[in-house]
Write a protein that holds these residues in place. Structure first.
Motif, mmCIF file in Angstrom:
data_model
loop_
_atom_site.group_PDB
_atom_site.id
_atom_site.type_symbol
_atom_site.label_atom_id
_atom_site.label_comp_id
_atom_site.label_asym_id
_atom_site.label_seq_id
_atom_site.Cartn_x
_atom_site.Cartn_y
_atom_site.Cartn_z
ATOM 1 N N LEU A 1 -12.687 34.144 78.094
ATOM 2 C CA LEU A 1 -13.499 33.230 78.890
ATOM 3 C C LEU A 1 -14.956 33.279 78.434
ATOM 4 O O LEU A 1 -15.608 32.246 78.269
ATOM 5 C CB LEU A 1 -13.392 33.577 80.369
ATOM 6 C CG LEU A 1 -14.261 32.761 81.315
ATOM 7 C CD1 LEU A 1 -13.895 31.288 81.273
ATOM 8 C CD2 LEU A 1 -14.136 33.302 82.736
ATOM 9 N N TYR B 1 -20.522 26.756 74.241
ATOM 10 C CA TYR B 1 -21.314 25.583 74.605
ATOM 11 C C TYR B 1 -22.699 25.716 73.990
ATOM 12 O O TYR B 1 -23.344 26.746 74.095
ATOM 13 C CB TYR B 1 -21.441 25.466 76.132
ATOM 14 C CG TYR B 1 -20.203 24.941 76.804
ATOM 15 C CD1 TYR B 1 -20.075 23.589 77.101
ATOM 16 C CD2 TYR B 1 -19.168 25.789 77.148
ATOM 17 C CE1 TYR B 1 -18.942 23.101 77.715
ATOM 18 C CE2 TYR B 1 -18.028 25.319 77.758
ATOM 19 C CZ TYR B 1 -17.924 23.969 78.043
ATOM 20 O OH TYR B 1 -16.795 23.488 78.652
ATOM 21 N N GLU C 1 -15.317 31.351 75.254
ATOM 22 C CA GLU C 1 -15.248 29.903 75.501
ATOM 23 C C GLU C 1 -16.561 29.379 76.077
ATOM 24 O O GLU C 1 -17.091 28.375 75.619
ATOM 25 C CB GLU C 1 -14.106 29.578 76.463
ATOM 26 C CG GLU C 1 -12.728 29.798 75.892
ATOM 27 C CD GLU C 1 -12.367 28.812 74.802
ATOM 28 O OE1 GLU C 1 -12.814 27.646 74.857
ATOM 29 O OE2 GLU C 1 -11.643 29.210 73.875
ATOM 30 N N ILE C 2 -17.102 30.069 77.083
ATOM 31 C CA ILE C 2 -18.335 29.611 77.717
ATOM 32 C C ILE C 2 -19.514 29.712 76.745
ATOM 33 O O ILE C 2 -20.366 28.826 76.702
ATOM 34 C CB ILE C 2 -18.614 30.418 79.007
ATOM 35 C CG1 ILE C 2 -17.559 30.094 80.072
ATOM 36 C CG2 ILE C 2 -20.015 30.160 79.537
ATOM 37 C CD1 ILE C 2 -17.526 28.653 80.512
ATOM 38 N N ILE D 1 -21.989 23.159 80.683
ATOM 39 C CA ILE D 1 -20.867 23.785 81.396
ATOM 40 C C ILE D 1 -20.689 23.193 82.787
ATOM 41 O O ILE D 1 -19.642 23.369 83.398
ATOM 42 C CB ILE D 1 -20.976 25.322 81.482
ATOM 43 C CG1 ILE D 1 -22.115 25.763 82.379
ATOM 44 C CG2 ILE D 1 -21.073 25.945 80.114
ATOM 45 C CD1 ILE D 1 -22.109 27.238 82.689
ATOM 46 N N CYS E 1 -15.422 28.743 86.397
ATOM 47 C CA CYS E 1 -15.863 30.138 86.267
ATOM 48 C C CYS E 1 -16.277 30.711 87.621
ATOM 49 O O CYS E 1 -15.958 31.859 87.938
ATOM 50 C CB CYS E 1 -17.023 30.246 85.289
ATOM 51 S SG CYS E 1 -16.514 30.112 83.584
ATOM 52 N N SER F 1 -15.721 21.018 86.280
ATOM 53 C CA SER F 1 -16.534 21.491 85.161
ATOM 54 C C SER F 1 -16.159 22.935 84.821
ATOM 55 O O SER F 1 -15.614 23.670 85.650
ATOM 56 C CB SER F 1 -18.021 21.419 85.517
ATOM 57 O OG SER F 1 -18.339 22.392 86.491
ATOM 58 N N SER F 2 -16.476 23.344 83.624
ATOM 59 C CA SER F 2 -16.206 24.724 83.200
ATOM 60 C C SER F 2 -16.967 25.718 84.068
ATOM 61 O O SER F 2 -16.455 26.773 84.429
ATOM 62 C CB SER F 2 -16.615 24.915 81.745
ATOM 63 O OG SER F 2 -15.883 24.045 80.924
#
Length: 72
Positions: A19, A26, A22-23, A32, A47, A42-43
């Protein structure tokens, strides 16, 4: 012999590291929070949900951290 706690710890660490990767991919932190095309969340929001669930179910329930979830 591997214990259940060790197995769960390794799974959580693996998934949280994924995770994080992935974050961090950006280019702009504001992205995000944006919703793209047919994606409904949204991401950043996803989260926040994961953090809340981990704090509540793993931390408070299993780890007895005293965390109290404050939400409607």
């Amino acid at each position: 012999m591997t214990t259940t706690i060790e197995i769960l710890r390794s799974i959580f660490i693996r998934d949280l590291n994924k995770l994080k990767l992935e974050i961090s991919s950006y280019n702009n932190d504001d992205r995000i929070w944006q919703i793209e095309k047919s994606i409904l969340n949204s991401s950043g929001n996803l989260c926040l949900h994961l953090i809340g669930n981990l704090n509540n179910y793993i931390g408070a329930q299993i780890g007895e951290t005293g965390y109290i979830r404050n939400r409607d």
